[in-house]
Design an enzyme around this catalytic site. Structure first.
Site, PDB file in Angstrom:
ATOM      1  CE  LYS A  38      -0.300  -0.370   5.042  1.00  0.00           C
ATOM      2  NZ  LYS A  38      -1.101  -0.963   6.140  1.00  0.00           N
ATOM      3  CE1 TYR A 263       9.196  32.444   2.009  1.00  0.00           C
ATOM      4  CE2 TYR A 263       9.132  30.050   2.206  1.00  0.00           C
ATOM      5  CZ  TYR A 263       9.066  31.206   1.429  1.00  0.00           C
ATOM      6  OH  TYR A 263       8.868  31.104   0.081  1.00  0.00           O
TER       7      TYR A 263
HETATM    8  C1  LIG Z   1      -0.336  -1.974   6.801  1.00  0.00           C
HETATM    9  C2  LIG Z   1      -0.886  -3.256   7.287  1.00  0.00           C
HETATM   10  C3  LIG Z   1      -0.052  -4.381   7.466  1.00  0.00           C
HETATM   11  C4  LIG Z   1       1.457  -4.321   7.346  1.00  0.00           C
HETATM   12  O1  LIG Z   1       2.002  -3.957   8.604  1.00  0.00           O
HETATM   13  P1  LIG Z   1       3.598  -3.847   8.810  1.00  0.00           P
HETATM   14  O2  LIG Z   1       3.729  -3.447  10.243  1.00  0.00           O
HETATM   15  O3  LIG Z   1       4.052  -2.773   7.875  1.00  0.00           O
HETATM   16  O4  LIG Z   1       4.181  -5.156   8.491  1.00  0.00           O
HETATM   17  C5  LIG Z   1      -0.651  -5.592   7.775  1.00  0.00           C
HETATM   18  N1  LIG Z   1      -1.986  -5.678   7.946  1.00  0.00           N
HETATM   19  C6  LIG Z   1      -2.806  -4.612   7.829  1.00  0.00           C
HETATM   20  C7  LIG Z   1      -4.271  -4.790   8.050  1.00  0.00           C
HETATM   21  C8  LIG Z   1      -2.284  -3.366   7.510  1.00  0.00           C
HETATM   22  O5  LIG Z   1      -3.104  -2.310   7.407  1.00  0.00           O
END
Ligand SMILES: *Cc1c(COP(=O)(O)O)cnc(C)c1O
Length: 367
Positions: A38, A263
Site C-alpha cells: 500500500k 521564512y
Molecule cells: C499496513 C498493514 C499491514 C502491514 O504492517 P507492517 O507493520 O508494515 O508489516 C498488515 N496488515 C494490515 C491490516 C495493515 O493495514
C-alpha cells in the site's frame, strides 16, 4: 566527496531480496506470505517491489482499490487483497480481479448484492474481524449474520479470515496481544464450524511475525520489514532499508552574526556561519516539524541540522563545520543514517517518513 544532480529516492532491490530472505527464514515452510505494498510500497515503488517479489510470495495487499488497479495495469497477476475498499469502487474492484476485505454488515451486504447481480460464483473475499484495534472489522456476534448471508448463494467464497494486532511491536503489551490472538482463534473456529470449507487465517504484521511465531497461522502480512525496518533496534540489525533519499547542495551562503535564514526569520545566526540550501521541502515529504534544528541531513558523513522553517521546495542546513561545496551529495536517509532516526527527531516513526516521500521525487531502481 560524492557529487549529485538532484533529489532522488534510490530503491535497492538487493536489500529487498535480503529482507525477503530474512522474513522467510522466520516462517515455516508452508506458511504463506502476503506482501503489503500500500501507499506506493511504503513510499518506494509498489510495482517495482511487487514485480521483484512476485514469484516468491503468495499474495499482495493494498489499502485502496485504485492501488490494486495500478498494480494490475502494470501487469501484476498475483492475488491482491484490498484492505479497505469503499463500495463506490466495487465495480472496478471486481473488473480488475481484486479481492475485498469485508469488514461490516453494510460493506458485506453491498458487495454480496453486487456480486449476485453480476451472477458471480465463488468470488474470493476476506472477512476481517476486530479483536481490539477498533478500526475495521466484524465482531464475534456478527458471525451468524455473515454465515447466513454467505449461505444464501454461492456468489462469494471466503478465502481468508483475518484480524490485525494492536501492539505487536510492544512487548509490554504482550498480554493484550496474546489475548487478541486467543480471541481470533475462538472467532475463526466458531466461523469455520458454520461453513463447509476452511479459509486461510492470518493476523501477523511484521512485528507479529518476529515476536509471535506461534501466531503465524496460514499466512502472514508483511509490510515494513520488507522495506527494511523491524520496529526495534535488534530487528533493524537484521534488515536493510531499501530506500535512500539523496539530494544535492544547490547553494552555499556565508551568514554574518545576527543574520536570519528562511521564512519568518525563524533562524538567527549567533556567529559567522555557513548554510547550504537543498532542493527538498515539505512538498517532497519533509514536513515542517523537521525544521528549526529538529531534523538533519548528512553531508560528508556528518550531521547538518535543518535551520529555520522547512520551505515547500527547500531546506537550509547548517554546514559551518563541514568541508563541502555546491554540487556535493546530501543524504537525507538511507542505510547508514536511517529514516527511523530522522523520524525519531519529531517523535514520528519510519512508516510515516518513508511513505510521505512524494511522487515528485524521482525513483531510481538499483538492481
Ligand atoms: C499496513 C498493514 C499491514 C502491514 O504492517 P507492517 O507493520 O508494515 O508489516 C498488515 N496488515 C494490515 C491490516 C495493515 O493495514
Amino acid at each position: 566527496m560524492p557529487k549529485a544532480n538532484e533529489t532522488i529516492l534510490e530503491i535497492n532491490l538487493k536489500s529487498l531480496t535480503h529482507n525477503l530472505d530474512f522474513i522467510k527464514s522466520k516462517l515455516k515452510n508452508n506458511t504463506k506470505l502476503m506482501v503489503v505494498v500500500k501507499a506506493f510500497g511504503y513510499g518506494s515503488d509498489a510495482y517495482v517491489v511487487a514485480n521483484h517479489l512476485q514469484l516468491n510470495v503468495d499474495y499482495f495487499a493494498v489499502a485502496y482499490t485504485n492501488e490494486g488497479v495500478t498494480l494490475r495495469d502494470a501487469g501484476i497477476t498475483k492475488p491482491i487483497l484490498v484492505l479497505h475498499p469503499q463500495p463506490i469502487n466495487f465495480n472496478t474492484l471486481i473488473k480488475r480481479d481484486l479481492e475485498p476485505s469485508l469488514y461490516s454488515q453494510k460493506v458485506l451486504n453491498e458487495f454480496a448484492d453486487l456480486a449476485k447481480n453480476k451472477e458471480l460464483t465463488d468470488y474470493p473475499v476476506h472477512i476481517k474481524f476486530n479483536t481490539g484495534l477498533n478500526r475495521l472489522g466484524f465482531r464475534e456476534n456478527d458471525i451468524d449474520f455473515i454465515v447466513s448471508k454467505l449461505n444464501q448463494t454461492n456468489t462469494l467464497k471466503v478465502k481468508s479470515i483475518f484480524s490485525h494486532l494492536v501492539a505487536s511491536e510492544d512487548l509490554e503489551e504482550q498480554v493484550f496481544t496474546l489475548n487478541q490472538i486467543k480471541t481470533f482463534n475462538t472467532i475463526s473456529e466458531n466461523f469455520i464450524g458454520k461453513i463447509d470449507y476452511k479459509p486461510m487465517l492470518h493476523i501477523c504484521n511484521t512485528s507479529g511475525i518476529l515476536n509471535y511465531p506461534d501466531a503465524h497461522f496460514d499466512m502472514v502480512r508483511c509490510g515494513i520489514g520488507l522495506y527494511g525496518f523491524g520496529n526495534s533496534e535488534k530487528e533493524n540489525k537484521n534488515l536493510k532499508p531499501i530506500a535512500t533519499l539523496k539530494s544535492v547542495i544547490s547553494q552555499i551562503h556565508n551568514i554574518k552574526k545576527g543574520e536570519t535564514v528562511g521564512y519568518n526569520r525563524a533562524y538567527r545566526s549567533s556567529s559567522q556561519q555557513k548554510t547550504a540550501t537543498i532542493p527538498i521541502g515539505h512538498a517532497d515529504g519533509i514536513g515542517r516539524q523537521y525544521g528549526n534544528g529538529k531534523g538533519f541531513v548528512t553531508i560528508e558523513g556528518r550531521k547538518a541540522p535543518i535551520v529555520g522553517n522547512v520551505c515547500m521546495d527547500m531546506i537550509m542546513v547548517n554546514i559551518t563545520n563541514i568541508d563541502c561545496e555546491e554540487g556535493d551529495e546530501v543524504i537525507i536517509f538511507g542505510e547508514q543514517t536511517s529514516a527511523e532516526n530522522l523520524a525519531a527527531t519529531t517523535k514520528s516513526i519510519s512508516y510515516e517518513i518513508i511513505s510521505a516521500i512524494s511522487q515528485r521525487v524521482k525513483r531510481i531502481i538499483l538492481k
